[in-house]
Design a protein around this motif. Structure first.
Motif, PDB file in Angstrom:
ATOM      1  N   ARG A  37       0.844  -1.215   0.000  1.00 41.71           N
ATOM      2  CA  ARG A  37       0.000   0.000   0.000  1.00 41.71           C
ATOM      3  C   ARG A  37       0.869   1.251   0.000  1.00 41.71           C
ATOM      4  NH1 ARG A  37      -3.671  -3.396   3.848  1.00 41.71           N
ATOM      5  NH2 ARG A  37      -4.867  -4.454   2.215  1.00 41.71           N
TER       6      ARG A  37
ATOM      7  N   GLY B 129       2.127 -14.809   6.554  1.00 37.49           N
ATOM      8  CA  GLY B 129       1.947 -14.860   8.009  1.00 37.49           C
ATOM      9  C   GLY B 129       0.535 -14.474   8.400  1.00 37.49           C
ATOM     10  N   ILE B 130       0.201 -14.729   9.662  1.00 33.45           N
ATOM     11  CA  ILE B 130      -1.161 -14.451  10.143  1.00 33.45           C
ATOM     12  C   ILE B 130      -1.511 -12.975   9.999  1.00 33.45           C
ATOM     13  CG2 ILE B 130      -2.652 -14.414  12.192  1.00 33.45           C
ATOM     14  CD1 ILE B 130      -1.372 -16.978  13.112  1.00 33.45           C
TER      15      ILE B 130
ATOM     16  N   GLU C 245      -2.142 -11.875   6.421  1.00 33.61           N
ATOM     17  CA  GLU C 245      -3.444 -12.347   5.930  1.00 33.61           C
ATOM     18  C   GLU C 245      -4.574 -11.511   6.527  1.00 33.61           C
ATOM     19  OE1 GLU C 245      -4.207 -14.910   3.673  1.00 33.61           O
ATOM     20  OE2 GLU C 245      -2.066 -15.095   3.263  1.00 33.61           O
ATOM     21  N   GLU C 246      -4.446 -11.217   7.825  1.00 35.40           N
ATOM     22  CA  GLU C 246      -5.489 -10.422   8.499  1.00 35.40           C
ATOM     23  C   GLU C 246      -5.645  -9.046   7.872  1.00 35.40           C
ATOM     24  OE1 GLU C 246      -5.349 -11.955  13.153  1.00 35.40           O
ATOM     25  OE2 GLU C 246      -4.140 -10.238  12.537  1.00 35.40           O
ATOM     26  N   ARG C 247      -4.536  -8.510   7.397  1.00 38.54           N
ATOM     27  CA  ARG C 247      -4.591  -7.160   6.836  1.00 38.54           C
ATOM     28  C   ARG C 247      -4.743  -7.173   5.320  1.00 38.54           C
ATOM     29  NH1 ARG C 247      -0.703  -6.467  10.937  1.00 38.54           N
ATOM     30  NH2 ARG C 247       1.083  -6.299   9.535  1.00 38.54           N
ATOM     31  N   GLY C 248      -5.048  -8.347   4.753  1.00 38.15           N
ATOM     32  CA  GLY C 248      -5.434  -8.394   3.345  1.00 38.15           C
ATOM     33  C   GLY C 248      -4.283  -8.408   2.359  1.00 38.15           C
TER      34      GLY C 248
ATOM     35  N   ALA D  85      -3.686 -10.447  -0.047  1.00 36.85           N
ATOM     36  CA  ALA D  85      -4.156 -10.678  -1.412  1.00 36.85           C
ATOM     37  C   ALA D  85      -4.792  -9.416  -1.989  1.00 36.85           C
ATOM     38  CB  ALA D  85      -5.166 -11.832  -1.432  1.00 36.85           C
ATOM     39  N   GLU D  86      -5.573  -8.735  -1.180  1.00 32.66           N
ATOM     40  CA  GLU D  86      -6.240  -7.517  -1.656  1.00 32.66           C
ATOM     41  C   GLU D  86      -5.212  -6.451  -2.010  1.00 32.66           C
ATOM     42  OE1 GLU D  86      -8.200  -3.587  -1.387  1.00 32.66           O
ATOM     43  OE2 GLU D  86      -6.550  -4.336  -0.179  1.00 32.66           O
TER      44      GLU D  86
ATOM     45  N   ILE E 160      -2.098  -6.829  -3.029  1.00 36.91           N
ATOM     46  CA  ILE E 160      -1.405  -7.169  -4.271  1.00 36.91           C
ATOM     47  C   ILE E 160      -2.343  -6.936  -5.464  1.00 36.91           C
ATOM     48  CG2 ILE E 160      -0.366  -9.057  -5.598  1.00 36.91           C
ATOM     49  CD1 ILE E 160       0.574 -10.207  -2.858  1.00 36.91           C
ATOM     50  N   ALA E 161      -3.562  -7.426  -5.341  1.00 34.51           N
ATOM     51  CA  ALA E 161      -4.537  -7.289  -6.430  1.00 34.51           C
ATOM     52  C   ALA E 161      -4.738  -5.819  -6.801  1.00 34.51           C
ATOM     53  CB  ALA E 161      -5.873  -7.914  -6.015  1.00 34.51           C
ATOM     54  N   LEU E 162      -4.868  -4.983  -5.787  1.00 33.38           N
ATOM     55  CA  LEU E 162      -5.118  -3.576  -6.043  1.00 33.38           C
ATOM     56  C   LEU E 162      -3.936  -2.933  -6.774  1.00 33.38           C
ATOM     57  CD1 LEU E 162      -7.538  -1.725  -5.341  1.00 33.38           C
ATOM     58  CD2 LEU E 162      -6.069  -0.710  -3.615  1.00 33.38           C
TER      59      LEU E 162
ATOM     60  N   ALA F 196      -5.285 -12.886  -5.175  1.00 27.85           N
ATOM     61  CA  ALA F 196      -4.414 -11.720  -5.332  1.00 27.85           C
ATOM     62  C   ALA F 196      -4.596 -11.044  -6.688  1.00 27.85           C
ATOM     63  CB  ALA F 196      -2.957 -12.115  -5.127  1.00 27.85           C
ATOM     64  N   SER F 197      -5.706 -11.306  -7.349  1.00 29.51           N
ATOM     65  CA  SER F 197      -6.015 -10.542  -8.555  1.00 29.51           C
ATOM     66  C   SER F 197      -7.524 -10.334  -8.625  1.00 29.51           C
ATOM     67  CB  SER F 197      -5.445 -11.222  -9.809  1.00 29.51           C
ATOM     68  OG  SER F 197      -5.973 -12.505  -9.996  1.00 29.51           O
TER      69      SER F 197
ATOM     70  N   MET G 288     -10.387 -10.324  -5.586  1.00 35.41           N
ATOM     71  CA  MET G 288     -10.450  -9.230  -4.604  1.00 35.41           C
ATOM     72  C   MET G 288     -10.746  -7.879  -5.251  1.00 35.41           C
ATOM     73  SD  MET G 288     -10.189  -9.682  -1.340  1.00 35.41           S
ATOM     74  CE  MET G 288     -10.231 -11.205  -0.402  1.00 35.41           C
ATOM     75  N   LEU G 289     -11.056  -7.875  -6.547  1.00 31.87           N
ATOM     76  CA  LEU G 289     -11.214  -6.598  -7.241  1.00 31.87           C
ATOM     77  C   LEU G 289     -12.660  -6.279  -7.634  1.00 31.87           C
ATOM     78  CD1 LEU G 289      -7.995  -6.659  -9.490  1.00 31.87           C
ATOM     79  CD2 LEU G 289      -8.395  -5.278  -7.444  1.00 31.87           C
TER      80      LEU G 289
ATOM     81  N   PHE H  10      -4.300 -15.548   0.753  1.00 32.61           N
ATOM     82  CA  PHE H  10      -3.213 -15.459  -0.223  1.00 32.61           C
ATOM     83  C   PHE H  10      -2.354 -16.714  -0.081  1.00 32.61           C
ATOM     84  CE2 PHE H  10       1.158 -14.067  -1.342  1.00 32.61           C
ATOM     85  CZ  PHE H  10       0.942 -13.972  -2.698  1.00 32.61           C
TER      86      PHE H  10
ATOM     87  N   ILE I 150       1.670 -21.124   5.756  1.00 31.71           N
ATOM     88  CA  ILE I 150       1.765 -20.208   6.895  1.00 31.71           C
ATOM     89  C   ILE I 150       2.220 -20.959   8.140  1.00 31.71           C
ATOM     90  CG2 ILE I 150       0.471 -18.622   8.370  1.00 31.71           C
ATOM     91  CD1 ILE I 150      -1.339 -18.070   5.942  1.00 31.71           C
TER      92      ILE I 150
ATOM     93  N   PHE J 209      -9.420 -19.295  11.037  1.00 32.33           N
ATOM     94  CA  PHE J 209      -8.491 -18.446  10.288  1.00 32.33           C
ATOM     95  C   PHE J 209      -8.700 -18.629   8.786  1.00 32.33           C
ATOM     96  CE2 PHE J 209      -4.085 -18.051   8.459  1.00 32.33           C
ATOM     97  CZ  PHE J 209      -3.943 -16.684   8.652  1.00 32.33           C
TER      98      PHE J 209
ATOM     99  N   PHE K 244     -12.396  -7.474   4.733  1.00 32.70           N
ATOM    100  CA  PHE K 244     -12.030  -7.765   3.350  1.00 32.70           C
ATOM    101  C   PHE K 244     -13.127  -8.424   2.523  1.00 32.70           C
ATOM    102  CE2 PHE K 244      -8.030  -6.768   5.302  1.00 32.70           C
ATOM    103  CZ  PHE K 244      -7.539  -5.869   4.371  1.00 32.70           C
TER     104      PHE K 244
END
Lengths: 289, 281
Positions: A105, A133-134, A137-140, A142-143, A145-147, B210-211, B214-215, B229, B235, B247, B258
């Motif tokens: 970000r 890591g946990i 993941e909690e903070r997104g 994937a989102e 990277i996608a953004l 990751a693409s 999520m968009l 992800f 993990i 989780f 999210f």
């Protein structure tokens, strides 16, 4: 990031014979060489007046990605890259070059800032991957990277991407949407680490060398597949043998790319980048079903 | 010999990652609450356990049947298949894996279709988990990109229903670049102000999350779906401790901000329909 592979192979017993060295695996070793120049080593040599910008203004600062304002041979540019550490203390600070969502970000914030003021963007890719890591993941993760993938494609300034070491999958790609994608001679770019790939397909992470060859991750392989534009040579036995020369050669390649791209209008830059990635991976046939 | 000794291993042949609805009998046991369910009841309930609400995995064809009016839709690029850019060989050649799937009537891990949803023309791409873990390679990249382009051209909303382990390893960095190809097409869809709803189902991980997954203008998920992800095993190996309960499940992502909503399968079509009405009418 990996696909689900089936598990038909029984687990390998006994210790396997050492693999004979293969060129792909040697490149992986060089890309991960403890003395290999990292993003800040290049920034120090290729840019003047580097002024770092920290933080994502939402959660925190991630030292696994560095970036800021700088001058490249007199031209104002925004530079962003993943940063590994060299000694133990640095490695921990940089989280071994594995960014968390706040790192991505921050990178996006910097790139948008560059676009707002018409400054070209230079990114350097060098990470084993996004941090698994946990908290990430909690903070997104994937989102984040996608953004970046979507938003980088919207920026109306030249973007030059250089894979300087390990191009570790989506975690590297999140800074990788450029008008030019350069790769250093001994850098690699892969969808999955050779170790993880080997663990899935051979049920044995020790067969990483074999997986590295199968995955076609070296600079010549990637050029052949049309995924990178140009290979930048490294001095001597690799970039780690002469930082200054490596930075000089890379700088020359960036200058050339920048000259070529500077002629394009913002909209043309966006369309150019779009068309480039739109054509990637035309490896399909359409049978009449 | 004991009466109740198992002759076969308890899991189905599909192995890890596959949870099929057993279709051979009239009755089946819910794998979550262990209650016995009449198969027909389960079908009528869209493969959701009527007792505990557990969502069984369904395939892409069934998904399209559920979403399009009267199961009426046109399939795009049905014959598109990968040419194996890396000439990849693991336990067996990738080409053989692809050929084996063709025999089952599948050519890649996504079905792209157009048709009416509550009377509104839409494009839906449904990912097929049975095809090499729903993984994304060059064919999925191309088919979804074309679906996005079709949505822009016709101004028809786009819905993508994800179920995938991520990018397809067997196509290396070519797969990786499909993340960009699709994401940048979604940039154009965004600029064209045509709605895109992303539906995440069990499991959606790696490069798919990751693409495009999520968009969405809306990112919604079915209950209890694994979404993330990195995969949970990766993990666990990295941090060397057990992961907390729940989780990377839909409810976890909802709590962390999210997902926009967790929607039960029987409500999915009406949720999508109402959202499109809000955006378009």
């Amino acid at each position: 990031m990996s696909s689900n592979a089936e598990s038909e192979q029984p687990a390998q017993s006994a210790t396997p014979a050492p693999e004979p060295p293969n060129p792909a695996w040697q490149r992986v070793q060089l890309a991960r060489h403890p003395k290999r120049p990292h993003t800040l080593d290049y920034i120090q040599r290729m840019f003047t007046g580097f002024s770092e910008i920290a933080g994502d203004r939402a959660f925190g600062e991630d030292a696994a990605i560095v970036g800021g304002m700088a001058y490249f041979r007199g031209r104002p540019v925004m530079v962003v890259g993943q940063q590994k550490g060299r000694d133990t203390k640095q490695k921990l600070l940089r989280n071994f070059g594995m960014p968390k969502p706040e790192g991505y970000r921050k990178a996006l914030r910097l790139m948008r800032l560059a676009a707002k003021f018409g400054r070209p963007i230079i990114t350097m890719l060098d990470t084993p991957g996004a941090y698994p890591g946990i908290d990430a993941e909690e903070r997104g993760q994937a989102e984040a990277i996608a953004l970046n993938l979507r938003e980088m494609s919207r920026l109306g300034v030249p973007i030059i991407v250089i894979v300087i070491g390990e191009g570790g999958s989506g975690g590297a790609l999140a800074l990788g949407v450029g008008n030019r994608v350069l790769i250093l001679q001994n850098a690699v770019y892969s969808v999955i680490s050779p170790e993880s790939c080997a663990a899935i397909i051979y049920r044995d992470a020790g067969k990483a060398a074999q997986a590295a060859a199968a995955l076609k991750i070296t600079a010549p392989d990637l050029l052949g597949l049309g995924l990178v534009d140009e290979i930048v040579n490294e001095p001597g036995e690799g970039a780690h043998t002469d930082y200054d020369e490596a930075a000089q050669w890379l700088g020359d390649a960036i200058a050339k790319a920048l000259d070529e791209l500077s002629a394009l209008a913002p909209k043309d830059l966006i369309d150019h980048r779009y068309d480039k990635f739109r054509k990637m991976g035309n490896f399909f046939v359409e049978a009449t079903a | 010999m004991a009466w109740f000794t198992r002759k076969k291993p308890p899991t189905e042949a599909g192995g890890e990652g596959e949870r099929h609805v057993r279709t051979e009998g009239l009755w089946l046991k819910c794998e979550s609450c262990s209650q016995i369910v009449w198969r027909k009841t389960l079908e009528e309930n869209l493969q959701v356990c009527p007792q505990c609400g557990f969502h069984f995995r369904i395939d892409a064809a069934a998904r399209l049947q559920q979403l399009f009016d009267g199961g009426q839709f046109e399939i795009h690029e049905p014959g598109m298949a990968s040419t194996d850019p890396l000439n990849f060989v693991d336990a067996k050649p990738y080409k053989e894996r692809l050929a084996a799937m063709v025999k089952q009537g599948l050519r890649d891990a996504v079905i792209s279709a157009s048709g009416p949803l509550d009377g509104r023309p839409v494009n839906i791409c449904a990912l097929e988990l049975k095809f090499i873990g729903g993984s994304m390679g060059t064919v999925m990249g191309e088919k979804i990109t074309r679906a996005v382009e079709r949505s822009i051209e016709r101004r028809h909303p786009l819905i993508i229903v994800s179920a995938s382990g991520g990018a397809r390893m067997q196509e290396g960095a070519v797969s990786l670049m499909q993340l960009v190809k699709i994401s940048q097409a979604l940039m154009r869809l965004d600029e064209a102000q045509v709605p895109y709803i992303s539906v995440l189902t069990d499991p959606t991980t790696g490069g798919v999350t990751a693409s495009f997954a999520m968009l969405g203008d809306l990112n919604i998920a079915e209950p209890g779906a694994l979404i993330g992800f990195a995969g949970p095993r990766v993990i666990e190996q990295t941090i060397r401790q057990k992961l907390p309960e729940g989780f990377q499940r839909s409810e976890f992502l909802l709590k962390h901000g999210f997902l926009d909503a967790v929607v039960k399968r029987p409500d999915l079509k009406s949720y999508i329909s109402a959202s499109l009405k809000f955006f378009c009418d």
